[in-house]
Design a protein around this motif. Structure first.
Motif, short mmCIF file in Angstrom:
data_model
loop_
_atom_site.label_atom_id
_atom_site.label_comp_id
_atom_site.label_asym_id
_atom_site.label_seq_id
_atom_site.Cartn_x
_atom_site.Cartn_y
_atom_site.Cartn_z
N LYS A 1 0.76 -1.26 -0.12
CA LYS A 1 0.12 -0.03 -0.33
C LYS A 1 1.07 1.38 0.16
O LYS A 1 0.70 2.26 -0.47
N VAL A 2 1.97 1.58 0.77
CA VAL A 2 2.72 1.95 0.82
C VAL A 2 3.35 2.20 -0.33
O VAL A 2 3.43 3.74 -0.66
N ARG A 3 3.46 1.59 -1.23
CA ARG A 3 4.76 2.07 -2.59
C ARG A 3 3.33 1.91 -3.44
O ARG A 3 3.70 2.79 -3.99
N VAL A 4 2.53 1.96 -3.56
CA VAL A 4 1.50 2.75 -4.75
C VAL A 4 0.99 4.21 -4.33
O VAL A 4 1.18 5.31 -4.94
N GLU A 5 1.17 3.89 -3.02
CA GLU A 5 1.34 5.75 -2.32
C GLU A 5 1.63 6.62 -2.90
O GLU A 5 2.19 7.63 -3.21
N GLU A 6 3.56 5.91 -2.72
CA GLU A 6 4.31 6.92 -2.93
C GLU A 6 4.64 6.95 -4.09
O GLU A 6 5.26 8.01 -4.79
N TYR A 7 3.83 6.55 -5.65
CA TYR A 7 3.93 6.29 -7.00
C TYR A 7 3.24 7.67 -6.91
O TYR A 7 3.80 8.08 -7.60
N PHE A 8 1.85 7.74 -6.80
CA PHE A 8 1.62 8.87 -6.36
C PHE A 8 1.19 9.95 -5.59
O PHE A 8 1.22 11.08 -6.48
N TYR A 9 1.91 9.72 -4.90
CA TYR A 9 2.27 11.71 -3.93
C TYR A 9 4.05 11.82 -3.73
O TYR A 9 4.18 12.29 -3.18
N GLY A 10 4.16 9.97 -3.51
CA GLY A 10 6.22 11.03 -4.04
C GLY A 10 6.01 10.28 -2.25
O GLY A 10 5.72 10.27 -1.55
N ASN A 11 7.67 9.72 -2.03
CA ASN A 11 8.15 9.90 -0.92
C ASN A 11 7.72 10.54 0.52
O ASN A 11 7.99 10.52 1.39
N ARG A 12 7.87 12.10 -0.14
CA ARG A 12 7.64 12.82 0.72
C ARG A 12 6.62 13.90 0.62
O ARG A 12 6.35 15.17 0.94
N LYS A 13 5.36 13.01 -0.33
CA LYS A 13 3.59 14.30 0.15
C LYS A 13 3.80 14.96 -0.89
O LYS A 13 3.30 15.97 -0.78
N GLU A 14 5.69 15.18 -2.04
CA GLU A 14 5.34 16.39 -2.32
C GLU A 14 5.65 16.37 -4.02
O GLU A 14 5.25 17.63 -4.39
N LEU A 15 4.61 14.94 -4.32
CA LEU A 15 3.78 15.38 -5.85
C LEU A 15 2.68 15.22 -5.21
O LEU A 15 1.61 15.74 -4.54
N SER A 16 1.34 16.67 -6.36
CA SER A 16 0.24 16.59 -6.61
C SER A 16 -0.48 15.89 -7.63
O SER A 16 -0.31 16.44 -8.92
#
Length: 402
Positions: free
Chosen positions: A276-291
């Protein structure tokens, strides 16, 4: 040290030399560790400053690092020979049971190769976790700079094929097919560039090492033409592969390595959480820097397919002499959008449905909502705008993003 998801620890190298999985820390560099298990290693000793409190932290006197450095030296000598002879650099397959440090060893050897001036390719066959992109993928990426401690492997130009399952056991024929497709494309890339060819390949394998899993491992070694097999932490597997691979190709070198003492055994629940974390990182980035962008499309404007002709009946349930007719590589178009809720869809580069299993994917979208009355689906995409293609492959596992 181990730092749970949602927490952060900041490390800084004050004096001496230190590295994290082969990536050197610069003096004064401040590195953030979050949701990770890392080992900081020093060959001569160092002083570190730390902010925050890791969940677990300890110092170990025993380490397999000298063994790993010896392996790097041997592989580096082969790369030098390959470059002079305009030949093929070493293709190295890292294998072992789950939780013995296969991914860590791959990172260390990749980083040492990069620091020596090479640009090796990394291929990840562990579809359950996904170190290059989302889980459920067979993927490869060129590595031209040390792996970033915070951001992980480079994902600028990955070559990705989507199995859509977290385990090869769900469709072993599809797994074999996609391994062969990846091997073919990597072969073409190596032949077109002498430096890439001499730099070689590192392959991270899955942890399923018995029965069918063992057969799939041998198939991967042969498909990717690996000449070096590193067996981590399993005497029986080492003995098996030494015997079996020598029969098919006497040139293959099988070496045994100790497991790293810092490896943590993960429960099934922890593995699911990691997916689940890997999927979240794909969309939001490691540090939630993506939008990422949430968009709505008419379902009829998309062509969504699933791989596999349904479960095969066991031979014992069939009439005498009959064989199962289910085609594991059959593509079936999905007509009910409700099936897609909370699933990952791979957006394919394929120009037509017949090529869906031959062409790599452009990226992924996540189905957030389905409105059957309006005939629409709402999905999360890495960026706004039209999708790169209208042909999509559906995964068979659900991921519930917050």
């Amino acid at each position: 040290m181990e730092v749970d998801w949602g927490k952060q620890v900041h490390l800084q190298l004050v004096s001496g030399q230190a590295e994290v999985f082969g990536t050197a820390l610069d003096l004064g560099e401040r590195v953030t560790i979050g949701g990770q298990k890392v080992a900081v290693y020093s060959w001569q000793g160092c002083t570190l400053a730390m902010e925050g409190q890791p969940d677990i932290m300890y110092t170990s006197e025993e380490t397999p690092m000298p063994h790993y450095l010896n392996i790097h030296d041997v592989l580096d000598a082969r790369r030098q020979e390959a470059l002079k002879a305009k030949g093929e650099g070493p293709r190295t397959f890292v294998v072992g049971p789950t939780d013995v440090g296969k991914s860590s060893l791959c990172k260390i050897l990749l980083n040492y190769a990069v620091r020596a001036g090479w640009a090796p390719t990394f291929a990840d066959m562990d579809i359950g976790q996904g170190s290059i992109t989302v889980p459920g993928c067979i993927a490869a990426t060129p590595v031209e700079a040390p792996v970033d401690i915070e951001d992980g492997l480079p994902t600028d130009a990955p070559l990705v094929y989507y199995t859509g399952t977290p385990s090869p056991s769900d469709n072993p024929d599809l797994y074999r097919h996609l391994v062969e497709r990846l091997a073919h494309v990597l072969e073409l890339r190596a032949q077109s560039d002498a430096q890439v060819r001499a730099s070689g390949l590192f392959v991270n394998s899955m942890g399923w090492i018995v029965e069918l899993g063992y057969e799939l491992l041998k198939h991967t070694v042969q498909a990717l033409k690996c000449g070096v097999v590193l067996v981590v932490g399993d005497e029986r597997l080492y003995s098996q592969l030494s015997t079996d691979l020598k029969k098919t190709d006497p040139v293959i070198q099988v070496l045994k390595l100790p497991r790293s003492g810092g490896v943590v055994v993960r429960s099934r629940e922890l593995r699911q959480q990691a997916r689940k974390v890997r999927v979240e990182e794909y969309f939001y980035g490691n540090r939630k820097e993506l939008s990422p962008a949430s968009q709505t499309a008419r379902f009829e404007d998309l062509q969504v397919y699933r791989v596999g002709g349904g479960p095969r009946a066991p031979s014992s349930a069939l009439p005498i002499g009959a064989a199962s007719v289910a085609d594991p590589l059959k593509l079936s178009r999905i007509t009910n959008p409700q099936e897609l809720l909370y699933t990952l869809l791979a957006v394919s580069h394929a120009p037509q449905p017949e090529l869906l299993l031959s062409v790599n994917v452009a990226g992924f979208i996540y189905v957030q909502d389905v409105d059957a009355a309006k005939g629409t689906i709402t999905y999360l995409a890495p960026c706004a705008g039209p999708l790169p293609g209208s042909l999509l492959l559906a995964g068979s596992f659900k991921t519930y993003l917050d």
